[in-house]
Design a protein around this motif. Structure first.
Motif, mmCIF file in Angstrom:
data_model
loop_
_atom_site.group_PDB
_atom_site.id
_atom_site.type_symbol
_atom_site.label_atom_id
_atom_site.label_comp_id
_atom_site.label_asym_id
_atom_site.label_seq_id
_atom_site.Cartn_x
_atom_site.Cartn_y
_atom_site.Cartn_z
ATOM 1 N N VAL A 104 10.668 31.972 40.170
ATOM 2 C CA VAL A 104 11.981 32.197 40.708
ATOM 3 C C VAL A 104 12.617 33.109 39.757
ATOM 4 O O VAL A 104 12.693 33.219 38.409
ATOM 5 C CB VAL A 104 12.727 30.765 40.279
ATOM 6 C CG1 VAL A 104 14.458 31.000 40.697
ATOM 7 C CG2 VAL A 104 12.112 29.583 41.394
ATOM 8 N N TYR A 105 13.410 34.370 40.316
ATOM 9 C CA TYR A 105 14.242 34.894 39.817
ATOM 10 C C TYR A 105 15.556 34.546 39.996
ATOM 11 O O TYR A 105 15.784 34.067 40.934
ATOM 12 C CB TYR A 105 14.168 36.547 40.767
ATOM 13 C CG TYR A 105 12.878 37.171 40.949
ATOM 14 C CD1 TYR A 105 11.728 37.196 39.911
ATOM 15 C CD2 TYR A 105 12.716 38.143 41.933
ATOM 16 C CE1 TYR A 105 10.418 37.734 40.311
ATOM 17 C CE2 TYR A 105 11.657 38.733 41.986
ATOM 18 C CZ TYR A 105 10.527 38.474 41.531
ATOM 19 O OH TYR A 105 9.509 39.347 41.468
ATOM 20 N N ALA A 106 16.606 34.369 38.881
ATOM 21 C CA ALA A 106 17.609 33.807 38.982
ATOM 22 C C ALA A 106 18.774 34.950 38.178
ATOM 23 O O ALA A 106 18.421 35.843 37.616
ATOM 24 C CB ALA A 106 17.683 32.710 37.990
ATOM 25 N N SER A 107 19.641 34.760 38.930
ATOM 26 C CA SER A 107 20.791 35.760 38.480
ATOM 27 C C SER A 107 21.245 35.543 37.005
ATOM 28 O O SER A 107 21.733 34.147 36.770
ATOM 29 C CB SER A 107 21.949 35.617 39.359
ATOM 30 O OG SER A 107 23.282 36.205 38.930
ATOM 31 N N VAL A 155 23.637 31.939 37.213
ATOM 32 C CA VAL A 155 22.748 30.727 37.087
ATOM 33 C C VAL A 155 22.743 30.578 35.574
ATOM 34 O O VAL A 155 22.067 31.229 35.019
ATOM 35 C CB VAL A 155 21.294 31.029 37.558
ATOM 36 C CG1 VAL A 155 20.590 29.776 37.375
ATOM 37 C CG2 VAL A 155 21.541 31.226 39.088
ATOM 38 N N TRP A 191 21.847 24.116 45.581
ATOM 39 C CA TRP A 191 21.456 25.561 45.882
ATOM 40 C C TRP A 191 21.979 25.964 47.377
ATOM 41 O O TRP A 191 21.280 27.110 47.852
ATOM 42 C CB TRP A 191 20.132 25.760 45.393
ATOM 43 C CG TRP A 191 19.857 25.554 44.043
ATOM 44 C CD1 TRP A 191 19.077 24.375 43.781
ATOM 45 C CD2 TRP A 191 20.103 26.341 43.025
ATOM 46 N NE1 TRP A 191 18.833 24.472 42.246
ATOM 47 C CE2 TRP A 191 19.887 25.708 41.912
ATOM 48 C CE3 TRP A 191 21.260 27.056 42.774
ATOM 49 C CZ2 TRP A 191 20.209 25.938 40.501
ATOM 50 C CZ3 TRP A 191 21.357 27.765 41.629
ATOM 51 C CH2 TRP A 191 20.968 27.081 40.241
ATOM 52 N N ILE A 251 19.515 30.764 48.084
ATOM 53 C CA ILE A 251 18.290 31.340 47.901
ATOM 54 C C ILE A 251 17.433 32.196 48.850
ATOM 55 O O ILE A 251 18.048 32.221 50.098
ATOM 56 C CB ILE A 251 17.213 29.976 48.128
ATOM 57 C CG1 ILE A 251 17.445 28.829 46.822
ATOM 58 C CG2 ILE A 251 15.920 30.359 47.729
ATOM 59 C CD1 ILE A 251 16.881 27.545 46.989
ATOM 60 N N ILE A 263 19.766 39.599 44.862
ATOM 61 C CA ILE A 263 20.458 39.044 43.878
ATOM 62 C C ILE A 263 21.239 39.904 43.072
ATOM 63 O O ILE A 263 22.647 39.314 42.893
ATOM 64 C CB ILE A 263 19.374 38.141 42.914
ATOM 65 C CG1 ILE A 263 18.511 37.287 43.620
ATOM 66 C CG2 ILE A 263 20.099 37.706 41.515
ATOM 67 C CD1 ILE A 263 17.416 36.516 42.486
ATOM 68 N N ASP A 307 21.562 33.643 44.440
ATOM 69 C CA ASP A 307 21.476 33.533 43.425
ATOM 70 C C ASP A 307 20.062 33.365 42.804
ATOM 71 O O ASP A 307 19.824 33.385 41.586
ATOM 72 C CB ASP A 307 22.194 32.419 42.957
ATOM 73 C CG ASP A 307 23.744 32.473 42.992
ATOM 74 O OD1 ASP A 307 24.188 33.787 43.075
ATOM 75 O OD2 ASP A 307 24.342 31.552 43.046
ATOM 76 N N LEU A 308 19.050 32.704 43.560
ATOM 77 C CA LEU A 308 17.784 32.590 43.106
ATOM 78 C C LEU A 308 16.816 33.231 44.314
ATOM 79 O O LEU A 308 17.460 33.511 45.497
ATOM 80 C CB LEU A 308 17.452 30.989 43.097
ATOM 81 C CG LEU A 308 18.254 30.090 42.384
ATOM 82 C CD1 LEU A 308 17.747 28.627 42.574
ATOM 83 C CD2 LEU A 308 17.968 30.464 41.008
#
Length: 330
Positions: free
Chosen positions: A114-117, A121, A136, A140, A192, A198-199
């Motif tokens: 998972v890429y997250a901000s 996040v 969420w 996503i 993102i 955000d994800l």
């Protein structure tokens, strides 16, 4: 150094591959330099499997090198492979990353993460199950659910949870999408960065490619806005997929092909994979690159990839059944 055969006995080997030239050619160049064996390469897409099948007994292909266990399984199912017998390869590559019958061999590994901000996040851990949590909703992003990278992840959830629970989970993820699935993994990172979600689901190595992309420095900015989260499958670890190879059924240069496979599983080649491709080595004891290590420790799901591959068709059907690619409005 890899213990190679005498260059005097060297000839050539023909490789069909779906890998990008810049990611695989450097390894072939080193192999040729060390052995004298010339590597003839045909670059293409997944149609190379069917091409080998159509060429039949006259196919010049010795090896097929590709980027997804599903393609490796399809090659086996179509009857275009033969078992590889090599104590060297068996010693280098753990059993879970090899076909039980020897018809395909893993060469490198990537994780579906998972890429997250970084800005939006707060948490630094996540599970795949949590991606279906309503908290969420609308946050996503992902590429199409039918892409092999996502199909592999969804198939692993079927193995872990069973069909019914996996379908409920997938519908929950769909409901949390910010928009219809589109673009590639890098496009999700850009989304993102732009605040559109955000994800995002993405493969590990794209982070490395973005972080080091000097030709398109905007990708470095996308990467700077992200943090890597390694999702967990109920304690089993993070879903992984492999690049790998098969020995063609009618390989005209079988001995040289096996020598190339042994080289690709050696410490030297596994290190080159790690540094050039930002992928995880499969040979125990070979460390990931410094950039990859900086993201944190990967605890890889120990599911045999052959088990995951068996559920890929069901996963594909499930994507259509829940109208995943129609997005949250479905």
């Amino acid at each position: 150094m890899w213990a190679s055969a005498s260059p005097a006995a060297a000839d050539e080997v023909n490789v069909y591959t779906t890998r990008e030239p810049g990611l695989i050619q450097p390894l072939f160049d080193v192999f040729t330099e060390e052995t004298g064996i010339k590597v003839n390469v045909l670059f293409g897409k997944d149609e190379l499997v069917e091409r080998i099948q159509a060429e039949g007994a006259n196919s010049p292909a010795d090896l097929l090198v590709t980027v997804d266990v599903g393609t490796l399984k399809r090659a086996k199912d179509l009857g275009i492979t033969q078992p590889v017998e090599s104590e060297t390869i068996e010693a280098n590559i753990p059993e879970q990353y090899r076909d039980a019958d020897g018809n395909w061999i893993g060469l490198s590994q990537r994780a579906r993460i998972v890429y997250a901000s970084k800005d939006r996040v707060e948490q630094d851990t996540i599970t795949y199950a949590e991606l279906a949590d309503p908290k969420w909703r609308g946050k996503i992003c992902t590429r199409t659910g039918q892409h092999p990278y996502n199909i592999g992840l969804f198939a692993s959830q079927i193995v872990h949870q069973g069909s019914e629970k996996a379908k409920e989970w997938l519908a929950g993820v769909r409901d949390n999408l910010a928009t219809k699935p589109t673009g590639n993994d890098r496009a999700q990172a850009k989304a993102i960065y732009a605040g559109e979600c955000d994800l995002a689901l993405g493969n590990t190595y794209y982070m490395g490619l973005m972080q080091t992309n000097e030709q398109e420095p905007e990708q470095q900015e996308w990467a700077k806005s992200l943090k890597v989260l390694f999702p967990d499958s109920d304690g089993a670890g993070t879903h992984v997929n492999i690049s790998g190879a098969v020995l063609a059924k009618n390989a005209p240069n079988k001995e040289e092909a096996i020598q190339l496979l042994e080289f690709l599983t050696s410490d030297e080649a596994q290190h080159l994979y790690a540094e050039a491709n930002f992928e995880y080595p499969l040979k125990p004891g070979v460390e990931p690159s410094e950039i990859v290590s900086s993201w944190g420790e990967l605890k890889a799901d120990t599911l045999p990839l052959s088990d995951v591959a068996e559920k890929r068709a069901e996963a594909s059907e499930m994507v259509d059944e829940v109208n995943f690619d129609a997005g949250p409005s479905s």
